[in-house]
Design an enzyme around this catalytic site. Structure first.
Site, short mmCIF file in Angstrom:
data_model
loop_
_atom_site.label_atom_id
_atom_site.label_comp_id
_atom_site.label_asym_id
_atom_site.label_seq_id
_atom_site.Cartn_x
_atom_site.Cartn_y
_atom_site.Cartn_z
N THR A 15 0.92 -1.25 -0.43
CA THR A 15 0.25 -0.14 -0.45
C THR A 15 1.17 0.85 0.48
O THR A 15 0.37 1.88 -0.43
CB THR A 15 -0.69 -0.22 1.19
OG1 THR A 15 -1.54 -1.40 0.90
CG2 THR A 15 -1.99 1.64 1.71
N ARG A 248 -3.63 -25.58 14.81
CA ARG A 248 -4.62 -24.47 15.46
C ARG A 248 -4.87 -24.53 16.15
O ARG A 248 -6.55 -25.45 15.75
CB ARG A 248 -4.46 -23.10 14.44
CG ARG A 248 -3.63 -22.69 13.39
CD ARG A 248 -4.62 -21.50 13.16
NE ARG A 248 -4.42 -20.09 13.33
CZ ARG A 248 -5.77 -20.34 13.61
NH1 ARG A 248 -7.11 -20.07 13.24
NH2 ARG A 248 -6.14 -18.79 14.72
N GLN A 280 -5.12 -21.91 19.21
CA GLN A 280 -5.97 -20.48 17.96
C GLN A 280 -5.48 -19.37 19.09
O GLN A 280 -5.66 -18.59 18.39
CB GLN A 280 -6.94 -21.17 17.76
CG GLN A 280 -7.21 -22.52 17.03
CD GLN A 280 -8.30 -22.64 17.07
OE1 GLN A 280 -9.77 -22.18 17.32
NE2 GLN A 280 -8.94 -23.65 16.98
N1 ASP Z 1 -2.46 -5.68 -0.12
C1 ASP Z 1 -1.76 -5.16 0.58
C2 ASP Z 1 -0.60 -6.12 0.90
O1 ASP Z 1 -0.06 -6.60 1.62
C3 ASP Z 1 -1.98 -4.21 1.38
C4 ASP Z 1 -1.01 -3.85 2.56
O2 ASP Z 1 0.49 -2.89 2.13
O3 ASP Z 1 -1.20 -2.56 3.39
O4 ASP Z 1 0.39 -5.51 -0.10
#
Ligand code: ASP
Length: 348
Positions: A15, A248, A280
């Site tokens: 992200t 788990r 878990q």
């Molecule tokens: N879907 C994204 C990833 O893991 C989520 C993130 O980066 O927070 O690449």
């Protein structure tokens, strides 16, 4: 604390470097120049930063053991050139990558800090800038004697530095995406960095770092739940390639007292499948002798995962299976802490 000056920033995606796809409106990974354009602060950092970018950048849901090996190569080939390494990574599988790397870098003597963000770096309220800047500082932080403050694989997020193989993604919404429920934070980043010295690994600086690239992913995570069906478990355990299971279980390592379950697990264990019992619960540990429902599993050659995370247990199994062909040796090492991933209770 003295700052040294060379950090390698490895951009895998996630992200932090994403932008909106105009057609679908969904976030997709963009290249590194997009990230740099959104961080004018880069120019003011005293640390000298070189960059390496995955091409193409990925959403971390697409991470794989092959890419872990690629990360190992990138770091190992440049190990002597840098004081520390920062890996920008999506949050979804960051804890798996951090755990895997903690095993793949044997006797790591330099910081490898993974970070990312919940909001893309181009958005006004992004958490990416702070995470990135603090990670770079942490990767270059050294003691007076020149040794690094945090010579291990860690995850930095939202003011906390966590041991990589103890961390779990706990929140998909808030900025505090990670925590290490069974281990203290390695450092708190407020106005100052407050290091938790006692909890940080102390490597042997006289020995070299040994990179390992191989992982054997013939493993599965399987969760117990009331109503688990015998035939389905049988089919799962019958897979000829299967070498390791992270099971788990309930609470402190308990399972239903149905004879078929213990029989199937015993039979799999005798064929050389290593079964690791992980709770878990996100906090606490497996104690198979505590209840009858846990005690029965001891008989089936099931290994206690103690207070491990699922992410660390699966990565450790992959690592050990690649290293050792024999199930008993894998079981022996599963019971030991290799990179600070488990706390073994004192026998009393
Ligand atoms: N879907 C994204 C990833 O893991 C989520 C993130 O980066 O927070 O690449």
């Amino acid at each position: 604390m003295k700052r040294t000056n060379r950090v390698l920033l490895i951009y895998t995606g996630g992200t932090i470097g994403m932008g909106c796809n105009k057609k679908t409106g969904a976030l997709e990974p963009l290249d590194f120049s997009h990230l740099v354009d959104n961080v004018p602060e880069f120019k003011h950092i005293e640390t000298e930063i070189d960059t390496y970018q995955f091409s193409p950048a990925i959403d971390s849901s697409n991470m794989s053991p092959k890419m872990w090996a690629q990360l190992v190569d990138i770091v190992a080939e440049r190990y002597e050139l840098y004081d520390g390494f920062v890996i920008l990574h999506g949050t979804d599988t960051m804890a798996y990558t951090a755990a895997a790397l903690s095993f793949m870098f044997e006797n790591l003597t330099k910081p490898v800090v993974l970070t990312g963000s919940q909001l893309p770096i181009g958005q006004l309220r992004t958490d990416g800038k702070e995470n990135l800047m603090a990670s770079i500082e942490l990767a270059s932080a050294h003691h007076q004697d020149g040794t690094p403050c945090v010579p291990e694989v860690s995850i930095y997020f939202n003011g906390h530095l966590l041991r990589g193989n103890r961390a779990t993604k706990q929140n998909a919404e808030e900025f505090n995406a990670f925590d290490s429920f069974n281990y203290p934070h390695l450092c708190e980043a407020g106005v100052n960095f407050t290091f938790n010295e006692h909890s940080i690994l102390k490597p042997d600086y006289t020995k070299p770092m040994i990179p390992h690239r191989e992982m054997d992913n013939n493993v599965i995570v399987f969760s117990l739940f009331p109503g688990l069906e015998e035939n389905i478990v049988k089919h799962l355990l019958d897979a000829p390639e299967l070498r390791g299971i992270v099971m788990r279980s309930y609470g402190s390592g308990n399972a239903p007292q149905v004879p078929w379950l213990v029989e199937l697990l015993k039979e799999a264990a005798s064929r050389g499948v290593v079964v690791v019992n992980v709770s878990q619960c996100i906090t606490g540990q497996v104690e198979m002798g505590r209840y009858d429902t846990g005690y029965q599993l001891k008989d089936a050659d099931i290994v206690s995962g103690y207070d491990t995370t699922v992410e660390a247990a699966i990565a450790k199994l992959m690592f050990l299976q690649a290293k050792f062909k024999d199930a008993d040796t894998v079981r022996e090492y599963m019971k030991k802490s290799i990179a600070g991933e488990i706390t073994i209770p004192e026998q009393g």
